[in-house]
Enzyme design. Structure first.
Site, PDB file in Angstrom:
ATOM      1  N   GLY A 215       0.794  -1.227   0.000  1.00  0.00           N
ATOM      2  CA  GLY A 215       0.000   0.000   0.000  1.00  0.00           C
ATOM      3  C   GLY A 215       0.822   1.271   0.000  1.00  0.00           C
ATOM      4  O   GLY A 215       0.557   2.184  -0.782  1.00  0.00           O
TER       5      GLY A 215
ATOM      6  N   GLU B 270       4.358  -6.224   6.868  1.00  0.00           N
ATOM      7  CA  GLU B 270       4.326  -7.614   7.312  1.00  0.00           C
ATOM      8  C   GLU B 270       5.714  -8.207   7.586  1.00  0.00           C
ATOM      9  O   GLU B 270       5.823  -9.262   8.205  1.00  0.00           O
ATOM     10  CB  GLU B 270       3.616  -8.466   6.247  1.00  0.00           C
ATOM     11  CG  GLU B 270       2.151  -8.109   6.112  1.00  0.00           C
ATOM     12  CD  GLU B 270       1.567  -8.525   4.780  1.00  0.00           C
ATOM     13  OE1 GLU B 270       0.559  -9.224   4.774  1.00  0.00           O
ATOM     14  OE2 GLU B 270       2.118  -8.152   3.730  1.00  0.00           O
TER      15      GLU B 270
END
Lengths: 734, 329
Positions: free
Chosen positions: A515, A696
């Site tokens: 993103g 992540e």
């Protein structure tokens, strides 16, 4: 004209490094932070939509059945009840991330216990919930349910997904100087976002407005329209603030579709919010995994073979399979390689993306195995990993983009004080507590996704950034403000970033850690578009412009931005598209974890005492929000190492621990001081702004560092997660 | 949530009368409201007893303490007399729940908290405690939290609390006002029941009974230990907990009270364990013997088998700590 850029070549010009405003990279506070902590940011359930009523989803109480009827009339007599819906278009489970479609599934056939089968709508939330609990449903139960993935029959086309068989692993194992062949198990996980899933649907004629909690709006719009059988142009989704997603809000879900169906019928806005138990029952889970890892190396500790084969599960018909071996493909060398994933079809609720799908659990097993093989080979675990960093991608033969794995390992070891470690297990004791240290590599694939943005310079010389990108707590509002502030020479208070509205240009959405780079690049390109227009006005070269604090310098000219605009706003549009750099080089993000644990020799309780993470994720856009994401990832690492587990009852596939009292995410007391160190890097192959994904990365391998430290403390290898105290004491001598 | 009537009681009599008519008392509501949302508990009427004058801690004639039923867990744990004279109680309370919950939860309500059995909480599952006669889902299912002592074929649930475990070790009593206004006192160790074939009854309260206080005997002295073993550092129910109050004389255990949480349908108190320890010199062999006696009838249900060795290990560690000379835990 849109400034469109396809990522086909590495970017030579590190433009953001030349900007004068000095925002990108700085630890700027997030503009939405105060609103969030003071309760003023509007989460989905909190929208004040006049006339709204409430819906509550009814769950199936059987795992495998056909619904033959519902006693609508009885519930309709209850106070406040407005409607009971079992429309054919109701969703059985959420759409997978980026599905872009959500074909009608129907809920008449039940595939898992907890599956939504109807919606009850009432004037109040409590009335709707009571109606849903009271609704009598008749079922014909089906006896073909499969509940245990380990004993399920696996269809041929569910075997060896994404399989790779390079060389002969049996021979390589037999000929190895040192080898390892172990099986690891990780349980299912829930995303456990703080904000439960909610949608409020409101119709105006054929126009549907959905205020929801979603991560990827351009896909969600198409999915919702597909489900309802309407034109996506008639759907608007608003999702400006999201209380955590972690993958659980990627695809359109039952609550949105059912709210829209009921709202259309009733002619009133309908709000459907999941109770916490429903977040467990019907929101995507991470699949449990069984992973067989085989490693072989020569005398010098060079890997000669890697085998990583996993069994995961999903509902019948679902395309997603937990990509357990994703990082194993590129992280370490070894000519002989066998990788693959088998999918068991089970009647447990749908499996999908949860917090670092693939690597979060795949790196957990791989890095446990690396630790164990390093010990067998008599090589320090840090050194063992350094010896196995390949020159080029071991399967594709392509080069890597930037990769500071070596540096991360060395820097992390130095900061942690690794050299003081006792390599021999179970040697350090403080009273009842056994002390140990361990480490693991962090690795995660990097991706760029198509993304668009619009930036408008108002006549007053302020910027408005618009994109349907979301901020799921990650810091999007901050980084897009920083990028546009730097590119246009504006202090952050003169930049307004607007997100989470499908009326804005479509963005990548939040997912897969892509993103920030994707939406950030689109905003960067939109600002570049404006800079070109300014340069044109001044008959200067865009590259020669200096913009700072609302002023433009070009050669010997200096103008106030507002003077230059002369009362007319100026708009720029940016559009980034992934290109050849995605295939020409192997792009990943890297790091290293170092952990100290204390394991209680009496009770088997484990406490993480110190945790250090060093990461390389290209350009860091905001030091504070990036660091916070790393903290969060490492906390999840503690959770998946020690506490988190979806407990399935294998008699019917239902989840026993369906609330946050019994599904144990780490609490403050479980989390020690965490040190995060971000390496300075620019990856010109990754994105126009040289950044890579970071959301992540810090989960991927963290759990292995903890159990490797537990081995060092106790001499017990943990291959069955989570490493709860019962497993510790069963490994201890009395 | 099922619709219900709500009223407030200004006097104990009003409360008891409402209770006799079938109303459920609500004080902190920290457990009751959760269960009502899930429709695990579906009272037709709630009577709010917060206006009652049961919020003080006072000294009793014999030098003990009387803790009003509406004293919050936070206030009880922080009380100087409790901290000084009954530290095991303060420690046990602070080991439970979270700060927010302890601010709301009350002494009487805490005694009445329901089991955390997963099957009790899920109305799609059979549960004899929630719905007598429907069966026990936990037997043969997921039973990590469940009982190893005193369970029955009808129910293997555990009592989840911490405070009552410490109260059991302190030989405290529950002061109860009966519907007819008579007062009675029940030892905490007799307050909770074993499930037998009526697991729907958690304790000995009868219709209209109102807990008015918990009374503690005079300060017992000695070393107080509360050790709670759980799946995370905070905000998790005990897998095993041990409360101990031990006195040493001339290197021997002159008196000891022990109670155990997380292993049975009630705080577990076994006088035979105390008897074997009393008068003896502490040793690992003695602690092992105590563990053997405690667990001689223990039965695992599958996912809770580990509680048997865990209880033995935890007991030994607590005894080691409680009997160490000059120990103060």
């Amino acid at each position: 004209m849109t400034n469109k850029f396809e990522m086909n070549d590495p970017v030579a010009d590190l433009k953001l490094d030349r900007m004068k405003q000095g925002l990108v990279g700085s630890p700027m506070d997030r503009p939405d932070g105060k609103m969030k902590v003071s309760g003023q940011a509007t989460y989905a359930h909190e929208w004040d939509v006049p006339g709204r009523v409430y819906g509550f989803l009814v769950r199936s109480r059987h795992p495998r059945a056909r619904v033959t009827g519902i006693n609508r009339d009885a519930v309709m007599q209850m106070p406040g009840i407005l409607g009971v819906y079992d429309d054919k278009r109701l969703l059985r489970n959420p759409a997978q991330g980026m599905a872009d479609e959500a074909p009608v599934q129907g809920t008449e056939e039940v595939f898992y216990l907890g599956q939504p089968i109807a919606l009850v709508v009432a004037e109040t939330f409590e009335q709707a919930r009571h109606g849903a609990e009271a609704l009598e449903v008749s079922y014909t139960t089906l006896d073909d349910g499969v509940f245990d993935p380990e004993t399920a029959n696996i269809a041929d086309d569910d075997r060896g997904r994404k399989a790779l068989d390079q060389g002969d692993i049996e021979t390589a194992m037999a000929q190895a100087e040192f080898s390892l062949d172990e099986t690891y198990r990780t349980p299912g996980h829930n995303s456990a976002a703080m904000e439960p899933h909610c949608s409020i649907a409101e119709w105006d004629g054929d126009q549907l407005t959905l205020r929801g909690s979603y991560q990827m709006l351009k896909f969600n719009r198409n999915e919702l329209a597909d489900s309802l059988g309407i034109d996506p142009a008639n759907v608007r989704i608003l999702s400006p603030y999201i209380g955590g997603g972690f993958g659980s809000k990627l695809g359109i879900a039952p609550e949105a579709v059912s709210a829209a169906i009921a709202a259309k019928d009733l002619g009133r806005p309908v709000c459907v919010t999941l109770a916490r138990q429903q977040v467990f029952d019907m929101v995507m889970r991470r699949s449990e995994t069984r992973q067989r890892v085989r490693l072989a190396c020569d005398q010098s500790g060079k890997l000669t073979a890697i085998g990583h084969e996993a069994l995961v599960s999903n509902l019948p018909g679902e395309t997603f399979s937990e990509p357990v071996v994703q990082a194993t493909h590129f992280l370490y060398g070894g000519a002989t390689r066998r990788l693959g994933i088998d999918v068991a079809r089970v009647n447990r609720m749908c499996a999908g993306s949860v917090r670092g799908p693939g690597e979060a659990v795949g790196m957990q097993a791989l890095e446990n195995a690396m630790d164990e093989l390093a010990e067998r080979a008599g090589i320090d675990p840090v050194e063992f990993r350094k010896r196995n960093i390949p020159e080029e991608h071991p399967e594709k033969g392509i080069p890597y983009s930037t990769r500071k794995l070596h540096e991360a390992l060395d820097e992390g070891a130095k900061r942690f004080g690794w050299e003081k470690r006792s390599a021999e297990p179970a040697k350090v004791r403080e009273g009842e507590w056994l002390i140990g240290t361990g480490m693991a590599t962090a690795a995660r694939v990097n991706m760029l996704q198509e993304s668009q943005a619009r930036v408008t310079l108002t006549a007053e010389g302020k910027a408005v950034v618009e994109t349907d990108m979301t901020d799921i707590g990650t810091g999007t509002y901050a980084i897009l403000t920083q990028i546009s502030g730097d590119m246009l020479g504006l202090p952050p208070e003169n930049v307004e970033t607007r997100l989470g509205d499908t009326d804005f240009p479509p963005a990548s959405g939040s997912g897969g850690s892509f993103g920030a780079s994707s939406s950030g690049s689109a905003v960067f390109l939109a600002c570049e578009d404006i800079r070109k227009q300014i340069a044109e006005k001044l008959q200067a070269d865009e590259a020669d412009l200096d913009l700072e604090n609302g002023e433009v310098n070009a050669g010997d000219q200096t103008h106030k931005l507002s003077d230059l605009l002369n009362g007319k706003p100026m708009t720029g549009e940016g559009h980034v598209v992934p290109g050849k750099t995605g295939e020409a080089v192997s792009q990943g993000t890297y790091g290293a974890f170092f952990v100290e644990v204390a394991v209680n020799s009496t009770t088997g309780e484990t406490r993480v005492r110190r945790m250090q993470g060093t990461f390389d994720a290209g350009r860091i856009l905001n030091e504070k929000t990036a660091t916070s994401q790393c903290y969060g990832g490492m906390v999840w690492g503690i959770g998946i190492a020690l506490t988190e587990e979806l407990m399935f009852d294998n008699r019917d596939g239902h989840i026993a621990n369906r609330d946050l009292a019994e599904y144990h995410v780490p609490v403050n007391l479980d989390v020690p001081d965490i040190e995060v160190h971000l390496l300075k890097e620019r990856d010109p192959w990754a994105s126009p702004i040289q950044s890579k994904g970071i959301g992540e990365l810090s989960i991927c391998g963290a759990a292995a560092a903890i159990t490797n430290a537990m081995y060092n403390a106790t001499g017990i290898r943990f291959r069955d997660y989570p490493a709860t105290l019962d497993k510790v004491i069963s490994g201890m001598a009395d | 949530m099922r619709p219900f009537n709500y009223s407030r009681a200004e006097t104990e009599k009003e409360a008891a009368d409402a209770g006799s008519d079938g109303a459920t008392f609500i004080a902190g509501g920290t457990n009751l409201l959760d269960l009502m949302k899930l429709e695990v508990m579906t009272p037709d009427a709630l009577v709010d007893i917060n206006p009652l004058d049961l919020k003080s801690i006072s000294t009793t004639d014999d030098g003990g303490l009387r803790i009003g039923a509406l004293v919050t867990n936070s206030d009880c744990a922080a009380d100087q007399r409790v901290r000084h004279d009954y530290p095991v109680l303060s420690k046990a309370i602070l080991a439970g729940a979270s700060g927010q919950l302890r601010n709301k939860a009350t002494t009487g309500g805490n005694l009445c908290q329901r089991t955390r059995c997963y099957y009790f909480y899920d109305t799609a599952m059979p549960c004899n405690k929630r719905e007598p006669g429907s069966g026990c889902g936990a037997i043969g299912g997921v039973n990590r939290l469940h009982a190893i002592l005193g369970a029955s074929d009808a129910c293997i649930a555990t009592y989840p609390g911490d405070m009552a475990v410490a109260l059991s070790a302190l030989d405290a009593s529950v002061e109860i006002r009966s519907a007819n206004g008579n007062m009675r006192s029940v030892p905490v160790t007799d307050f909770h029941r074993l499930p037998g074939d009526t697991p729907e009854k958690d304790n000995v309260l009868e219709t209209g009974d109102l807990i008015t206080a918990v009374t503690l005997p005079p300060p017992p002295g000695g070393t107080h230990v509360y050790r709670k073993v759980r799946d995370r550092s905070s905000y998790a129910f005990a897998l095993v907990s041990v409360a101990a109050v031990a006195k040493m004389e001339n290197g021997k255990i002159s008196g000891i009270r022990l109670a155990f949480g997380g292993i049975a349908h009630k705080p577990w108190h076994d006088p035979a364990v105390e008897d074997v320890l009393t008068g003896e010199s502490p040793s690992e062999a003695l602690f092992d013997k105590a563990g053997e006696i405690l667990l001689k009838d223990a039965i695992g249900q599958g996912s809770n088998d580990f509680k048997i060795p865990l209880a033995r290990r935890t007991l030994s560690a607590v005894l080691r700590q409680a009997t160490a000379s000059g120990a103060s835990a």
